[in-house]
Design a protein around this motif. Structure first.
Motif, PDB file in Angstrom:
ATOM      1  N   ILE A  34       0.722  -0.800   0.260  1.00 16.79           N
ATOM      2  CA  ILE A  34      -0.249  -0.122  -0.278  1.00 16.79           C
ATOM      3  C   ILE A  34       1.037   1.637  -0.091  1.00 16.79           C
ATOM      4  CG2 ILE A  34      -1.678   1.259   1.419  1.00 16.79           C
ATOM      5  CD1 ILE A  34      -2.767  -1.241   2.526  1.00 16.79           C
ATOM      6  N   THR A  35       1.840   1.274   1.647  1.00 19.81           N
ATOM      7  CA  THR A  35       2.787   2.320   0.858  1.00 19.81           C
ATOM      8  C   THR A  35       3.686   2.284  -0.672  1.00 19.81           C
ATOM      9  OG1 THR A  35       2.941   1.312   3.422  1.00 19.81           O
ATOM     10  CG2 THR A  35       4.606   3.592   2.615  1.00 19.81           C
ATOM     11  N   LEU A  36       3.736   1.617  -0.818  1.00 22.25           N
ATOM     12  CA  LEU A  36       4.395   1.266  -2.451  1.00 22.25           C
ATOM     13  C   LEU A  36       3.920   2.491  -3.495  1.00 22.25           C
ATOM     14  CD1 LEU A  36       6.739  -2.311  -2.348  1.00 22.25           C
ATOM     15  CD2 LEU A  36       7.188  -0.275  -2.215  1.00 22.25           C
ATOM     16  N   PHE A  37       2.656   1.524  -4.037  1.00 26.50           N
ATOM     17  CA  PHE A  37       1.346   2.809  -4.268  1.00 26.50           C
ATOM     18  C   PHE A  37       1.599   4.323  -3.492  1.00 26.50           C
ATOM     19  CE2 PHE A  37       0.003  -1.760  -5.169  1.00 26.50           C
ATOM     20  CZ  PHE A  37      -0.025  -1.426  -6.958  1.00 26.50           C
ATOM     21  N   VAL A  38       1.558   4.885  -2.999  1.00 28.10           N
ATOM     22  CA  VAL A  38       1.160   6.062  -2.576  1.00 28.10           C
ATOM     23  C   VAL A  38       2.556   6.675  -3.464  1.00 28.10           C
ATOM     24  CG1 VAL A  38       1.795   7.635  -0.543  1.00 28.10           C
ATOM     25  CG2 VAL A  38      -0.259   5.406  -1.032  1.00 28.10           C
ATOM     26  N   ILE A  39       3.789   6.137  -2.412  1.00 27.74           N
ATOM     27  CA  ILE A  39       4.942   6.775  -3.204  1.00 27.74           C
ATOM     28  C   ILE A  39       5.074   6.068  -4.897  1.00 27.74           C
ATOM     29  CG2 ILE A  39       7.516   6.350  -3.421  1.00 27.74           C
ATOM     30  CD1 ILE A  39       7.740   4.465  -0.949  1.00 27.74           C
ATOM     31  N   PHE A  40       4.871   5.473  -5.651  1.00 26.61           N
ATOM     32  CA  PHE A  40       4.562   5.383  -6.892  1.00 26.61           C
ATOM     33  C   PHE A  40       4.045   6.840  -7.291  1.00 26.61           C
ATOM     34  CE2 PHE A  40       5.362   0.942  -6.764  1.00 26.61           C
ATOM     35  CZ  PHE A  40       7.400   1.256  -6.891  1.00 26.61           C
ATOM     36  N   SER A  41       2.423   6.748  -6.350  1.00 24.86           N
ATOM     37  CA  SER A  41       1.455   7.731  -7.250  1.00 24.86           C
ATOM     38  C   SER A  41       2.722   8.668  -6.826  1.00 24.86           C
ATOM     39  CB  SER A  41      -0.021   7.436  -6.283  1.00 24.86           C
ATOM     40  OG  SER A  41      -0.463   6.300  -6.564  1.00 24.86           O
ATOM     41  N   GLY A 358      -7.893  -4.920   3.892  1.00 24.16           N
ATOM     42  CA  GLY A 358      -6.391  -4.684   3.387  1.00 24.16           C
ATOM     43  C   GLY A 358      -6.379  -4.422   1.451  1.00 24.16           C
ATOM     44  N   TYR A 359      -7.093  -5.686   1.127  1.00 23.13           N
ATOM     45  CA  TYR A 359      -7.567  -5.592  -0.329  1.00 23.13           C
ATOM     46  C   TYR A 359      -7.601  -4.157  -1.269  1.00 23.13           C
ATOM     47  CZ  TYR A 359      -8.832  -6.142  -5.373  1.00 23.13           C
ATOM     48  OH  TYR A 359      -9.144  -6.397  -6.455  1.00 23.13           O
ATOM     49  N   LEU A 360      -9.158  -4.035  -0.083  1.00 20.86           N
ATOM     50  CA  LEU A 360      -9.852  -2.712  -0.537  1.00 20.86           C
ATOM     51  C   LEU A 360      -9.109  -1.057  -0.411  1.00 20.86           C
ATOM     52  CD1 LEU A 360     -13.326  -2.995   1.325  1.00 20.86           C
ATOM     53  CD2 LEU A 360     -12.633  -3.304  -1.440  1.00 20.86           C
ATOM     54  N   VAL A 361      -7.917  -1.053   0.826  1.00 18.60           N
ATOM     55  CA  VAL A 361      -6.952  -0.072   0.668  1.00 18.60           C
ATOM     56  C   VAL A 361      -6.567   0.086  -0.584  1.00 18.60           C
ATOM     57  CG1 VAL A 361      -5.456   1.281   2.111  1.00 18.60           C
ATOM     58  CG2 VAL A 361      -7.737  -0.175   3.256  1.00 18.60           C
ATOM     59  N   LEU A 362      -5.508  -1.349  -0.857  1.00 20.34           N
ATOM     60  CA  LEU A 362      -5.218  -1.208  -1.917  1.00 20.34           C
ATOM     61  C   LEU A 362      -4.966  -1.003  -3.065  1.00 20.34           C
ATOM     62  CD1 LEU A 362      -1.948  -2.581  -2.915  1.00 20.34           C
ATOM     63  CD2 LEU A 362      -3.223  -5.206  -2.170  1.00 20.34           C
ATOM     64  N   ALA A 420      -0.496  -6.889  -7.101  1.00 19.40           N
ATOM     65  CA  ALA A 420       0.200  -5.519  -6.835  1.00 19.40           C
ATOM     66  C   ALA A 420       1.183  -5.717  -7.284  1.00 19.40           C
ATOM     67  CB  ALA A 420       0.866  -5.698  -5.300  1.00 19.40           C
ATOM     68  N   LYS A 421       2.002  -6.455  -8.486  1.00 22.51           N
ATOM     69  CA  LYS A 421       3.071  -6.392  -8.599  1.00 22.51           C
ATOM     70  C   LYS A 421       2.802  -6.047 -10.333  1.00 22.51           C
ATOM     71  CE  LYS A 421       4.959 -10.328  -8.065  1.00 22.51           C
ATOM     72  NZ  LYS A 421       4.161 -10.587  -7.394  1.00 22.51           N
ATOM     73  N   TRP A 422       1.304  -6.885 -10.113  1.00 28.33           N
ATOM     74  CA  TRP A 422       1.067  -7.038 -11.995  1.00 28.33           C
ATOM     75  C   TRP A 422       0.037  -5.611 -11.974  1.00 28.33           C
ATOM     76  CZ3 TRP A 422       2.206  -7.183 -16.149  1.00 28.33           C
ATOM     77  CH2 TRP A 422       1.568  -7.942 -17.594  1.00 28.33           C
ATOM     78  N   ALA A 423       0.069  -4.549 -11.181  1.00 29.69           N
ATOM     79  CA  ALA A 423      -0.802  -3.250 -11.534  1.00 29.69           C
ATOM     80  C   ALA A 423       0.540  -2.821 -11.197  1.00 29.69           C
ATOM     81  CB  ALA A 423      -2.089  -3.188 -10.051  1.00 29.69           C
ATOM     82  N   ILE A 424       1.796  -2.276 -10.331  1.00 27.02           N
ATOM     83  CA  ILE A 424       2.809  -1.751 -11.456  1.00 27.02           C
ATOM     84  C   ILE A 424       3.196  -1.988 -12.588  1.00 27.02           C
ATOM     85  CG2 ILE A 424       5.348  -1.853 -10.581  1.00 27.02           C
ATOM     86  CD1 ILE A 424       4.515  -2.260  -7.442  1.00 27.02           C
ATOM     87  N   MET A 425       3.424  -3.289 -13.195  1.00 29.48           N
ATOM     88  CA  MET A 425       4.476  -3.703 -13.815  1.00 29.48           C
ATOM     89  C   MET A 425       2.996  -3.655 -15.176  1.00 29.48           C
ATOM     90  SD  MET A 425       6.239  -7.026 -12.960  1.00 29.48           S
ATOM     91  CE  MET A 425       7.200  -7.355 -14.040  1.00 29.48           C
ATOM     92  N   ALA A 426       2.238  -3.924 -15.128  1.00 29.96           N
ATOM     93  CA  ALA A 426       0.861  -3.576 -16.108  1.00 29.96           C
ATOM     94  C   ALA A 426       1.220  -2.485 -17.450  1.00 29.96           C
ATOM     95  CB  ALA A 426      -0.381  -4.033 -16.205  1.00 29.96           C
ATOM     96  N   PRO A 427       1.297  -1.290 -16.755  1.00 25.18           N
ATOM     97  CA  PRO A 427       0.771  -0.122 -17.279  1.00 25.18           C
ATOM     98  C   PRO A 427       1.857   0.600 -17.887  1.00 25.18           C
ATOM     99  CG  PRO A 427       0.132  -0.160 -14.866  1.00 25.18           C
ATOM    100  CD  PRO A 427       0.837  -1.619 -14.864  1.00 25.18           C
ATOM    101  N   VAL A 428       3.460  -0.193 -17.756  1.00 23.18           N
ATOM    102  CA  VAL A 428       4.567  -0.481 -18.307  1.00 23.18           C
ATOM    103  C   VAL A 428       4.717  -1.229 -19.534  1.00 23.18           C
ATOM    104  CG1 VAL A 428       6.879   0.110 -18.692  1.00 23.18           C
ATOM    105  CG2 VAL A 428       5.554   0.823 -16.143  1.00 23.18           C
TER     106      VAL A 428
END
Length: 522
Positions: A34-41, A358-362, A420-428
């Motif tokens: 969750i923190t990672l996605f905040v950082i990435f955003s 936890g999934y909802l927040v993610l 979580a990984k695919w949500a990060i990698m897929a857009p790229v």
């Protein structure tokens, strides 16, 4: 008793443990997903402003989907730090979340799976499967059952892995070999299955969101990798069986522990529950067949009459999956007397969804990241630049896919969540490979190979510590290094065999799912 029986094996395990201890230390320092996605955003916000000020843009040739004419298109970086960008972030935050494709699919499917798990149906089915199998086939069945259990999310970890150890012990075999075989199937074979499960619409939804960066009309169906998954199930079962019997069991030697267990047969109530569940499932399948099989079936596409593709059946696949588990789950609960009334069913549903906080927040923070990436045009720019770079280096074709599999497996050592990984990698990677002519479905299949095969060797996987605890019941000296050294042969064999299978698919240009192909035609 030691799991490593020779000096050479101990030496190799020691080197491996030292290497993985370093990975574990680094991995433990990573923030929560969750923190990672905040950082990435936040990073996207800053990068978008820098890219905008630098005048970053790309010009590329594409086909106009309205006229089918080829034309040059220019895309410029859009900032999120100006007035318009700030308004976008605030005004679309809720819609970004509610329209995030994986959100509804997972929650709806989990209603049915949660009831099947909560009433005891899944546990009874897994026990029935392993206790009804001849000794010579038990290894293959344990691995196969592990693969099939991933349709029910985490049920296999808490039911089948310890059950695998018990089954092997009851046959006079080393329990840790049974545990390893089950763990390899449940986690290492996570992306293989004969059925469409909850993870398929989840990943398909993320792939759809990523594909829309390149093609706003593109849709990735939950069945996108089904053909490949079915064949993968056979391959992974065979490889898992071979590794268990030829490498793991000889290495473990004879079990001399004190544990002496056997698998209990199903009770009368459980057998009655399974009969009712089977009857209800057959009736459900018949009803669905009546809605789909006839040429004028209600769930077929009204205009084309097709089942696969854009049809009510495909659009309603998630609630169909929910009902496929929900109805037999309730029937089993009535027969096994694990539910007495509708209140019990409601409680089980609530409990199942109650674990999804936890999934909802993610999902909320991941949705913002995906939308920010799309809005700023950074995904499109990166895809074009990445495609240009790869073309300039000459790295295309299957070597590119191989590199992508390795990258996916490496990242999986640090971030366990597939979504979580695919949500990060897929857009790229999805739009980048679409630019090179590869479909999102094929990219997703390659990702799933890397994502699955290293699950079983990373201490950062959520259930890894639980598996160590299960193993310590039979060998108190078992630690993280022991489990990693025991699972490493599976990981290496799986990624090798799976990659070869994907290569065969690539060479013969086979469909990887219903109306899902390797190449993307722009």
């Amino acid at each position: 008793m030691k799991s490593v029986t020779s000096k050479n094996s101990k030496r190799k395990a020691g080197i491996l443990n030292g290497f993985l201890d370093g990975i574990e230390k680094v991995g433990n320092k990573l923030p929560h997903p969750i923190t990672l996605f905040v950082i990435f955003s936040l990073a996207i916000i800053v990068i978008s402003e820098i890219a905008h000020r630098a005048g970053l843009s790309v010009e590329f040739q594409m086909i106009d989907r309205a006229t089918l004419e080829s034309k040059m298109t220019t895309i410029k970086a859009v900032s999120l730090m100006n007035a318009e960008g700030i308004r976008f972030m605030f005004s679309t935050a809720v819609n970004n979340f509610t329209s995030f494709a994986p959100l509804g699919t997972v929650l709806v499917a989990m209603i049915g799976v949660g009831v099947a798990e909560g009433t005891g149906l899944i546990s009874a089915l897994l026990r029935k499967l392993v206790i009804s199998t001849p000794k010579r086939l038990i290894t293959a069945v344990v691995v196969f059952a592990g693969i099939m259990s991933n349709i029910a999310s985490d049920a296999g970890y808490v039911v089948l892995v310890p059950l695998g150890a018990i089954v092997f012990l009851s046959f006079g075999r080393h329990p840790l070999a049974g545990l390893a075989a089950a763990f390899a199937g449940v986690s290492g074979g996570f992306s293989a299955n004969l059925l469409i499960g909850t993870v398929d619409p989840l990943l398909g939804g993320i792939s759809t969101e990523a594909a829309k960066i390149w093609n706003p009309q593109y849709m990735v169906d939950p069945t996108a990798n089904w053909y490949f998954m079915v064949v993968s199930t056979v391959i992974i079962t065979a490889i898992g069986t071979w590794v268990t019997e030829k490498i793991i069991e000889p290495r473990l030697g004879e079990y001399k522990g004190k544990q002496n267990e056997k698998v209990d047969d199903l009770t009368t109530e459980e057998k009655k529950g399974l009969r009712l569940a089977l009857i209800s499932m057959i009736l459900f399948v018949i009803i669905m067949a009546l809605l789909v099989v006839p040429s004028n079936g209600i769930l077929r596409n009204v205009e084309t009459g097709k089942i696969i593709g854009h049809s009510p059946f495909m659009a309603g696949l998630v609630p169909i999956i929910m009902l496929f588990f929900l109805i037999p789950g309730i029937a089993y609960g009535i027969g096994a007397k694990t539910i007495k009334n509708d209140k019990d069913v409601a409680k089980i549903m609530s409990k199942s969804l109650g674990t999804m906080g936890g999934y909802l927040v993610l999902a909320f923070v991941a949705a913002q990241f995906v939308k920010y990436f799309s809005y700023t045009n950074l995904g499109t720019i990166l895809a074009v630049k990445g495609a240009e770079f790869l073309k300039a280096t000459g790295m295309t074709g299957f070597p590119l896919i191989l590199g992508f599999i390795i990258v996916s497996g490496f990242i999986n050592l640090f971030i366990g969540s597939a979504s979580a990984k695919w949500a990060i990698m897929a857009p790229v990677f999805v739009p980048m490979l679409m630019a090179l002519g590869y479909s999102p479905e094929f990219t997703q299949a390659a990702y799933r190979i890397g994502d699955s095969t290293t699950n079983i060797i990373t201490p950062l996987m959520p259930y890894f510590a639980v598996i160590v605890a299960f193993a310590q019941k039979y060998d108190e000296d078992t630690g993280i290094g022991t489990l990693i050294s025991m699972m490493l042969p599976y990981s290496m064999a799986f990624i090798l065999a799976w990659t070869i299978l994907l290569l065969i698919w690539y060479v013969f240009n086979l469909p990887i799912g219903p109306e899902a192909f390797i190449h993307y035609i722009q």
